[in-house]
Design an enzyme around this catalytic site. Structure first.
Site, short mmCIF file in Angstrom:
data_model
loop_
_atom_site.label_atom_id
_atom_site.label_comp_id
_atom_site.label_asym_id
_atom_site.label_seq_id
_atom_site.Cartn_x
_atom_site.Cartn_y
_atom_site.Cartn_z
N GLY A 44 -105.59 -14.31 -0.13
CA GLY A 44 -104.25 -14.88 -0.24
C GLY A 44 -103.48 -14.26 -1.39
N ASP A 45 -102.17 -14.28 -1.26
CA ASP A 45 -101.31 -13.79 -2.33
C ASP A 45 -99.95 -14.46 -2.20
OD1 ASP A 45 -101.23 -11.65 -4.57
OD2 ASP A 45 -99.32 -11.41 -3.55
#
Length: 208
Positions: free
Chosen positions: A76-77
């Protein structure tokens, strides 16, 4: 069914635990600046998805080499866009202060990227991903003293946009349009969609 979290984000870990999933956190050790520079100019949704993919693939490949992988790997980012400019983590107090003085009383869009790799049986299989976004409206009456006090906690220095909605920064947010989980860094409804697209039942991940 194990979910490996290619992230060291306390917020993502806490959110997954809150919905019944105890993931296996594994740092990706990805140089985010280098990955972003190599990718070149991208739209915010492409940017966060690209980084999420880089993190998930780094962890998956490392665990496969070590022979200890069996489950799904999630990367995730997040990034925050305001006035057409995309911001990641400010890192420095002066950068966070500048951003807060510019964004109080205004609105921006928080993007969260997701990348999910099917690695059941220790083999790298199909991968799916994408980005979600939510609009964040900041309170107009935030004072310089409040900004300085918030920055002094250290909380806003290592989060996209220099703010949180699940901790001390919550009081500075007027409202959110969209999925609030996205603003924390991981859209739970979207993750469920990704999980099921790989042929895995969402409830199979419940292990708490």
């Amino acid at each position: 069914m194990r979910l490996y979290l290619a992230s060291t984000s306390p917020a993502r870990l806490a959110m997954l635990r809150a919905v019944g999933i105890e993931p296996v956190p594994v740092p990706s050790h990805v140089d985010e600046d280098a990955v972003a520079a190599a990718a070149g100019p991208q739209d915010p949704d492409e940017f966060v998805t690209h980084l999420a993919r880089a993190k998930a693939e780094a962890v998956a490949e490392r665990l496969v080499d070590e022979g200890g992988l069996d489950g799904l790997v999630l990367g995730g980012d997040s990034a925050f866009e305001i006035d057409g400019v995309v911001h990641g983590k400010p890192h420095l107090p002066e950068t966070a202060r500048e951003r807060w003085r510019a964004q109080r009383g205004r609105s921006g869009v928080l993007y969260s990227g997701h990348w999910l790799i099917d690695a059941r049986g220790g083999l790298l299989g199909r991968a799916v991903g994408g980005a979600t976004s939510s609009v964040v409206h900041f309170a107009p009456d935030i004072t310089d003293e409040e900004i300085d006090a918030y920055i002094a906690t250290g909380e806003p220095l290592e989060v996209a946009g220099a703010f949180t909605i699940d901790s001390k920064g919550a009081g500075f947010i007027d409202r959110i349009e969209g999925d609030p989980h996205t603003v924390v860094g991981l859209s739970v409804p979207y993750l469920r969609t990704l999980v099921r697209s790989l042929g895995v039942e969402w409830t199979d991940l419940w292990n708490r």
